[in-house]
Design a protein around this motif. Structure first.
Motif, short mmCIF file in Angstrom:
data_model
loop_
_atom_site.label_atom_id
_atom_site.label_comp_id
_atom_site.label_asym_id
_atom_site.label_seq_id
_atom_site.Cartn_x
_atom_site.Cartn_y
_atom_site.Cartn_z
N TRP A 14 7.65 29.89 17.09
CA TRP A 14 8.07 28.61 18.33
C TRP A 14 9.01 28.81 18.83
O TRP A 14 9.57 29.12 19.94
N GLU A 15 10.46 29.57 18.48
CA GLU A 15 11.65 29.88 19.43
C GLU A 15 11.38 30.47 20.22
O GLU A 15 12.05 31.12 21.39
N ALA A 17 8.32 31.81 21.24
CA ALA A 17 7.12 30.90 22.79
C ALA A 17 8.02 30.21 23.63
O ALA A 17 7.31 29.90 24.43
N GLU A 18 8.91 28.54 23.06
CA GLU A 18 10.04 28.43 23.92
C GLU A 18 10.41 28.40 24.23
O GLU A 18 11.04 27.45 25.46
N VAL A 19 11.44 28.60 23.18
CA VAL A 19 13.02 29.04 23.80
C VAL A 19 13.82 30.28 23.97
O VAL A 19 13.90 30.28 25.26
N ARG A 22 13.21 30.90 28.35
CA ARG A 22 13.89 29.72 28.64
C ARG A 22 15.68 29.80 28.90
O ARG A 22 15.90 29.68 29.34
N MET A 118 18.04 22.41 28.23
CA MET A 118 16.25 22.32 28.18
C MET A 118 15.99 21.37 28.04
O MET A 118 16.38 20.87 28.02
N ALA A 122 9.25 18.42 27.04
CA ALA A 122 8.79 19.85 26.22
C ALA A 122 9.13 20.65 25.14
O ALA A 122 7.89 20.97 24.34
N LEU A 123 10.16 20.79 24.38
CA LEU A 123 10.85 21.01 23.19
C LEU A 123 10.32 20.16 22.48
O LEU A 123 9.58 20.03 20.97
N SER A 126 6.63 20.70 22.27
CA SER A 126 6.21 21.76 21.53
C SER A 126 6.01 21.75 19.88
O SER A 126 5.59 22.75 19.03
#
Length: 154
Positions: A14-15, A17-19, A22, A118, A122-123, A126
């Motif tokens: 997840w990190e 892909a998402e964090v 950003r 962030m 959205a976080l 996700s």
């Protein structure tokens, strides 16, 4: 943060892909303690963990943290430092911790929103889509905690 911890692989994915997309900023070791002190104080906490070098033999480890110390390499992505700060906040001086559980993820989410700016919605979406439980009302483990409702994803 060890990339080999089976229980944490979903969070690491997840990190990635998402964090990480950003926040590409990196912090040199010489500036880490100042950032730790700043975040700790901004969260209303006293006695921040001390930053020290990550031992050379910790080859499979990006960084690691306890309530009292954060071990880091010569340079660290700022979001990884927030990850480690969430570990420090979800740990107690006697070694108790939440691992990568809902309390840790909730604290990490709060730090990402407040200190890396962030987008919370959205976080949260996700995390829910990745089936990663989080406590949106998480508080540091060493503070008195009020009774809480079950975490999202529990």
């Amino acid at each position: 943060m060890s990339r080999g911890d089976r229980a944490a692989r979903r969070l690491y994915a997840w990190e990635d892909a998402e964090v990480a997309p950003r926040d590409a900023s990196r912090v040199p070791f010489a500036r880490l303690q100042a950032l730790v002190d700043h975040v700790w104080a901004a969260e209303g906490l006293r006695f921040p963990p001390r930053v020290r070098p990550l031992p050379r033999q910790a080859r499979g480890t990006v960084a690691r943290a306890t309530r009292l110390a954060i071990e880091a390499p010569a340079e660290l992505p700022s979001w990884v430092l927030l990850h480690e700060l969430a570990h420090a906040m979800s740990s107690t001086a006697d070694g108790g911790n939440d691992g990568h559980g809902p309390g840790f993820v909730g604290l990490y989410l709060q730090l990402l929103v407040r200190h890396a700016r962030m987008p919370r919605a959205a976080l949260e979406a996700s995390l829910t889509a990745a089936a990663i439980g989080f406590d949106p009302a998480a508080r540091p483990a060493f503070l008195d905690r009020p009774a809480r409702e079950p975490a999202i994803g529990d």
